[in-house]
Design a protein around this motif. Sequence first.
Motif, short mmCIF file in Angstrom:
data_model
loop_
_atom_site.label_atom_id
_atom_site.label_comp_id
_atom_site.label_asym_id
_atom_site.label_seq_id
_atom_site.Cartn_x
_atom_site.Cartn_y
_atom_site.Cartn_z
N ASN A 1 0.80 -1.22 0.00
CA ASN A 1 0.00 0.00 0.00
C ASN A 1 0.84 1.27 0.00
N TYR B 1 1.16 6.84 0.69
CA TYR B 1 0.59 5.79 1.53
C TYR B 1 -0.92 5.94 1.48
N ARG B 2 -1.59 4.91 0.99
CA ARG B 2 -3.05 4.92 0.90
C ARG B 2 -3.57 6.22 0.28
N GLN C 1 -1.45 8.59 -6.12
CA GLN C 1 -1.61 7.15 -5.89
C GLN C 1 -3.09 6.84 -6.03
N TYR D 1 -3.51 1.28 -5.46
CA TYR D 1 -2.15 1.54 -4.98
C TYR D 1 -1.12 1.72 -6.09
N SER E 1 7.76 -0.30 -3.96
CA SER E 1 6.55 -0.52 -3.18
C SER E 1 6.88 -1.31 -1.92
#
Lengths: 111, 111
Positions: A30, A50-51, A68, A72, A93
């Motif tokens: 993620n 991130y997310r 993003q 993801y 990642s």
Amino acid sequence: ETGVTQSPTHLIKTRGQQVTLRCSSQSGHNTVSWYQQALGQGPQFIFQYYREEENGRGNFPPRFSGLQFPNYSSELNVNALELDDSALYLCASSMTGYEQYFGPGTRLTVT
Amino acid sequence: GENVEQHPSTLSVQEGDSAVIKCTYSDSASNYFPWYKQELGKRPQLIIDIRSNVGEKKDQRIAVTLNKTAKHFSLHITETQPEDSAVYFCAASTAGYALNFGKGTSLLVTP
């Protein structure tokens, strides 16, 4: 072999143009980080997502931006290209941010 | 910010000998120290990592040691083989965030 993929493999652009690079993260990861690697140098951190939220940024100007997506995957956008932007752009990642697995990179040449 | 220094920049060893690469870091908050191997034209590959609560970690012919007091960590490769020839990068980060890389060590293993 890692599941991180990047496209395109190579790209040639003219100074002043804009470019979009793409990265698909490994399944289950993620967090995506982007790095710039100049010839003969170590990768330099651009930013991390991130997310779907930017989770920090290195010493790069605002013309470097990113996204993003809910799956993801990620994009790196560079506006107003300069000759010094010529480099290998790597995405990495991770699940936790610790073990970061790199994609094969996109070689950008600015003429 | 974090500054990672790596030595030597080039290292040539005979097959079967050991190779040692050393890195120092400046930020005492750094708690994660990975090592990457990058062959020519390929992606950086995570080969071993260590967290700050551990002093040493070994994986077959590869080991990493960490001295938090002195802020340095080292990569040890034993019984080197020609396929170990590559550029090795150390990195340091805080809590799995941005990786700060050294400038790399070009290792050549001659038969």
